[in-house]
Design an enzyme around this catalytic site. Structure first.
Site: not given
Ligand SMILES: *[C@@H]1O[C@H](CO)[C@@H](O)[C@H](O)[C@H]1NC(C)=O
Ligand SMILES: *[C@@H]1O[C@H](CO)[C@@H](O)[C@H](O)[C@H]1NC(C)=O
Ligand SMILES: *[C@@H]1O[C@H](CO)[C@@H](O)[C@H](O)[C@H]1NC(C)=O
Ligand SMILES: *[C@@H]1O[C@H](CO)[C@@H](O)[C@H](O)[C@H]1NC(C)=O
Ligand SMILES: *[C@@H]1O[C@H](CO)[C@@H](O)[C@H](O)[C@H]1NC(C)=O
Ligand SMILES: *[C@@H]1O[C@H](CO)[C@@H](O)[C@H](O)[C@H]1NC(C)=O
Ligand SMILES: *[C@@H]1O[C@H](CO)[C@@H](O)[C@H](O)[C@H]1NC(C)=O
Ligand SMILES: *[C@@H]1O[C@H](CO)[C@@H](O)[C@H](O)[C@H]1NC(C)=O
Length: 466
Positions: A249-252, A283
């Site tokens: 994903t783009g974040d945590d 990530t």
């Protein structure tokens, strides 16, 4: 310098293993829910007029089916089956004793119209929406005050079609905080398994004020550059087991939280007894496993092991700030493999981001007893950027058996932290240089594999290596 183990040390080690009652309940907890529960009643979403053409909006069909199934809640519960097809829908509400089961070729699609995601009250532990003051859009699949809920399928798909939301966010045309893909509030006995989640508008799976949550065999994917598309965020929840997941994903990938500044402090609901194992992924800007930055209700007893993160910004991260209050303590992370990760371990004591100007800057978080062991990493830029808070050192940070192939000259950069290390390469920073064994052993949280059956073997290897 080499020291020999004394009988007292060995007895101490054995005494520590025989404690940890949570480990027994926790690990059996992960296994308990493996088998799919059979419900005595089952209906198919098409019986309620749904059309799986990817165009027809099926919110009413989902709502009507679930309303109908409510009459079976006290008769062993019921199942709502979603067959092959593309089922467009707005937000809908689950009920207790329900299984939502997807066929392997079923795709539930989130509506592209923000009106189909109604606005609900902010969480009391946040005081406002996370991104904007006021309410927040309700998640696509939502549940509140529930018991015994299963969301599963033969690797069927739930696709939030989040790109419209990412664009609204980037263009700053949102009126309220973005919705999660799945949120369960104040619920217990929740199982989410055997599914693929794509393109969440915001965080993907958000259990908040929940207990007994099991998330297994789940794939979560959003573009690496999508904003704040966290994977799984256990928030003010206890007895959570997350295993066998792949998240990109783009974040945590996983962020453990417990409320925000003065709102989280007064709501005072911690996240505790969290088990994470067999997690892999990457990530864009986040971390593989993060704690915080919202941690004002406290986070403790987190055990994560068997983790593989690649092509990521950060491996393991703790984020906090003056004003948060709360604590992060008794954290144990082991068996981590990193590849192409910029920062292997990162503590951020000045994360900032406050809900409003009423937070108390003197509410300092307590960060202590953080054990990270058995980590290897290739193509790592920084081994550790560990930044505590001036006047509020992060204490009892224990790093053991960590080997990182770093490309930066100054691999470790530490401030306002204190702790111990053993077998760490490249060599740690001065505040962590004291050896763990034998005299600081008891300061270090759970310095062994928490799985009982493996404890003695591991003790053996530590004894041999010393
Ligand atoms: C998940 O899928 C596996 C294999 O397809 C199956 O054995 C298992 O029972 C499923 N779990 C649940 C909770 O449906
Ligand atoms: C949580 O749910 C239970 C019932 O499921 C309810 O009795 C309780 O009031 C709820 N608490 C909150 C804070 O919503
Ligand atoms: C959940 O419980 C809280 C507290 O009792 C109540 O205010 C709320 O209306 C309940 N919500 C639902 C959807 O049952
Ligand atoms: C489930 O589907 C995803 C996405 O297509 C895929 O990457 C993953 O390997 C599948 N998982 C299983 C267990 O088949
Ligand atoms: C925000 O509100 C305006 C005015 O009501 C509306 O036109 C716009 O569609 C809303 N934006 C979103 C993302 O819902
Ligand atoms: C990271 O990404 C680069 C470029 O996309 C790729 O060449 C490399 O193999 C990836 N590394 C890993 C460990 O997957
Ligand atoms: C150190 O960690 C590696 C895995 O990264 C493991 O194979 C090895 O047994 C560990 N060494 C000790 C002394 O525990
Ligand atoms: C190392 O820490 C110092 C003092 O906190 C800071 O100024 C510097 O930017 C840090 N270096 C890196 C690479 O983060």
């Amino acid at each position: 310098m080499r020291r020999s183990f004394t009988l007292v040390d060995v007895l101490l080690v054995l005494a520590l293993f025989s404690q940890a009652p949570w480990a027994v309940s926790g690990s059996s907890y992960c296994k308990q829910t493996r088998s799919a529960e059979i419900r005595p009643h089952s209906v198919t979403i098409t019986e309620f007029g749904a059309v799986g053409d990817g165009v027809t909006l099926n919110t009413k069909a989902f709502q009507n089916a679930i309303f109908y199934l409510n009459s079976f809640a006290d008769k062993g519960g019921a199942q709502l089956f979603v067959p092959a097809g593309r089922w467009l829908t707005g937000s809908f509400d689950l009920i207790s004793h329900l299984t939502l089961r997807l066929d392997k070729d079923a795709v539930i699609l989130g509506s592209l119209n923000s009106n189909d995601w109604p606005v609900v009250d902010p969480l009391p532990s946040y005081g406002r929406g996370r991104e904007l003051p006021g309410g927040r859009h309700r998640s696509l699949i939502f549940g509140r005050n529930l018991t015994d809920v299963i969301i599963t399928g033969d690797n069927g798909t739930i696709d939030g079609q989040g790109s419209v939301w990412w664009n609204w966010f980037l263009k700053e045309t949102l009126n309220y905080t973005r919705p999660h893909l799945v949120e369960l509030m104040n619920s217990t006995e929740v199982v989410i398994s055997n599914l693929t989640f794509l393109n969440s508008p915001f965080w993907t799976i958000h259990p908040v004020y929940c207990s007994q949550v099991t998330i297994q065999d789940v794939t979560i994917i959003s573009p690496l550059d999508s904003p704040n598309t966290d994977g799984i965020d256990p928030d003010s929840s206890n007895d959570v087991c997350i295993e066998d997941c792949y998240i990109s994903t783009g974040d945590d990938l996983i962020a453990i939280k417990s409320g925000w500044d003065e709102y989280g402090i007064s709501y005072a609901r911690p996240s505790t007894n969290i088990i994470i194992r067999k997690l892999a992924g990457q990530t864009g800007s986040g971390a593989g496993i993060a704690i915080g930055s919202e941690m004002s209700g406290g986070v403790s007893e987190v055990h994560a092991e068997n983790l593989q993160f690649f092509n990521s910004s950060t491996g393991i991260r703790i984020k906090t700030s003056p004003g948060r209050g709360g604590y992060v303590k008794n954290i144990y992370i082991s068996e981590v493999i990193l590849a192409d990760v910029k920062i292997a371990i990162r503590f951020t004591g000045q994360y900032g981001e406050h809900p409003d100007e009423f937070y108390d800057p003197n509410a300092l978080p307590i960060i202590e007893k953080i054990t990270i062991k058995d980590v290897t990493g290739e193509h790592i830029k920084f081994a550790g950027l560990l930044e505590g808070i001036e006047g509020d050192n992060f204490l009892k940070i224990c790093l053991a058996n960590i080997t990182l192939d770093t490309t930066s000259g100054s691999a470790w950069n530490c401030s306002y932290v204190q702790g111990y290390s053993d077998l760490v390469s490249p060599e740690t920073c001065d505040p962590l240089k004291q050896s763990i064994f034998p005299e600081h052993y008891s300061d270090c949280y759970h310095l062994s594999n928490h799985l009982r059956s493996h404890s003695y073997r591991n003790t053996g290897s530590w004894l041999l290596s010393w």
